[in-house]
Design an enzyme around this catalytic site. Structure first.
Site, short mmCIF file in Angstrom:
data_model
loop_
_atom_site.label_atom_id
_atom_site.label_comp_id
_atom_site.label_asym_id
_atom_site.label_seq_id
_atom_site.Cartn_x
_atom_site.Cartn_y
_atom_site.Cartn_z
N ARG A 1 1.11 -3.24 8.24
CA ARG A 1 1.57 -2.52 9.36
C ARG A 1 0.11 -1.57 10.11
O ARG A 1 -0.24 -1.18 9.26
CB ARG A 1 2.32 -1.64 9.18
CG ARG A 1 3.61 -2.07 9.45
CD ARG A 1 4.78 -0.83 9.53
NE ARG A 1 4.47 0.46 8.97
CZ ARG A 1 5.19 1.55 9.07
NH1 ARG A 1 6.31 1.43 9.43
NH2 ARG A 1 4.95 2.71 8.57
N ASP B 1 1.79 1.84 -2.07
CA ASP B 1 0.67 2.93 -2.60
C ASP B 1 1.39 3.36 -3.79
O ASP B 1 0.70 3.50 -4.81
CB ASP B 1 0.54 4.12 -1.64
CG ASP B 1 -0.54 3.73 -0.75
OD1 ASP B 1 -1.41 2.52 -0.59
OD2 ASP B 1 -0.71 4.63 0.46
#
Ligand code: PRP
Ligand code: URA
Length: 207
Positions: free
Chosen positions: A102, A201
């Protein structure tokens, strides 16, 4: 076309995923475990074939799946950990990869990689991505697969926002969505609330 798999064991593991103190090592393991439990539930819809085999004692009619008819397709990166869980159960499946991220300002998906096994149109595609937020990435991935001939796709998420579900249902009404939870919505950065943060992450320790 949305099924929420809120089995108490899945919800228990999702609770640990949501906790900000859960480190990547545990987070990755939980994503894999949830995905194994989810594919067990998704598998209720799969068509078995009845064949005859020989037990050590006698002939026996048994129901089998043709695992080679499945393709597990993680949306990179976060979908990888889910794919590992699904592949522990359907180890005979092949694997395709879609690289999307994104854009941090526009929140629009940017494609950077795609590699698929042949004959997608004859297979059952299990697309994995733990987060369905705006639905931009998921919708683009599903369209990419349809452009390559895909006919039968199942989309597996762990946390979905209502906005993402609406977008996928409107743009791909033929694709069933399975998720472990539907959350409240999105924040100003299009992160799911309450969500679990940035799944990629947290899986890969790149916070
Ligand atoms: C995350 C997530 C989805 C996407 C969801 O990926 O894994 O692919 O965002 O958001 P959307 O529904 O609004 O498109 P991200 O772009 O952070 O990439 P990463 O997996 O490489 O970290
Ligand atoms: N991507 C993530 O990893 N988390 C979100 O909440 C939204 C998109």
């Amino acid at each position: 076309m949305v099924t929420v798999l809120d089995n108490p064991i899945i919800s228990h593991k999702l609770a640990q995923l949501r906790n900000k103190n859960t480190p990547p090592k545990i987070f990755r393991k939980l994503v894999q475990e949830i995905s194994m439990l989810m594919i067990y539930e998704v598998g209720r819809e799969f068509e078995s074939e009845e064949i005859t085999i020989e037990t050590p004692l006698t002939a026996c009619r048994v129901k089998i799946l043709h695992e080679e008819n499945f393709v597990v397709i993680p949306i990179l990166r976060a979908g990888l950990a889910m794919a590992e869980g699904v592949l522990k159960i359907l180890s005979g499946a092949s694997v395709g990869h879609i690289g999307l991220y994104r854009d941090e300002k526009t929140f629009k998906p940017i494609e950077y990689y795609s590699k698929m096994p042949p004959n997608l149109g004859e297979k059952i595609l299990l697309v994995t991505d733990p987060m369905l937020a705006t639905g931009g990435s998921g919708s683009a991935a599903l369209q990419m697969l349809k452009d390559k001939g895909a006919q039968k796709i199942i989309f597996m998420n762990i946390v979905a926002a209502p906005q993402g579900i609406e977008k996928i249902s409107a743009e791909h009404p033929d694709v069933p969505i399975y998720t472990a939870a539907i959350d409240d919505g999105l924040n100003e950065n299009c992160y799911i609330l309450p969500g679990l943060g940035d799944a990629g992450d947290r899986i890969f320790g790149t916070l």
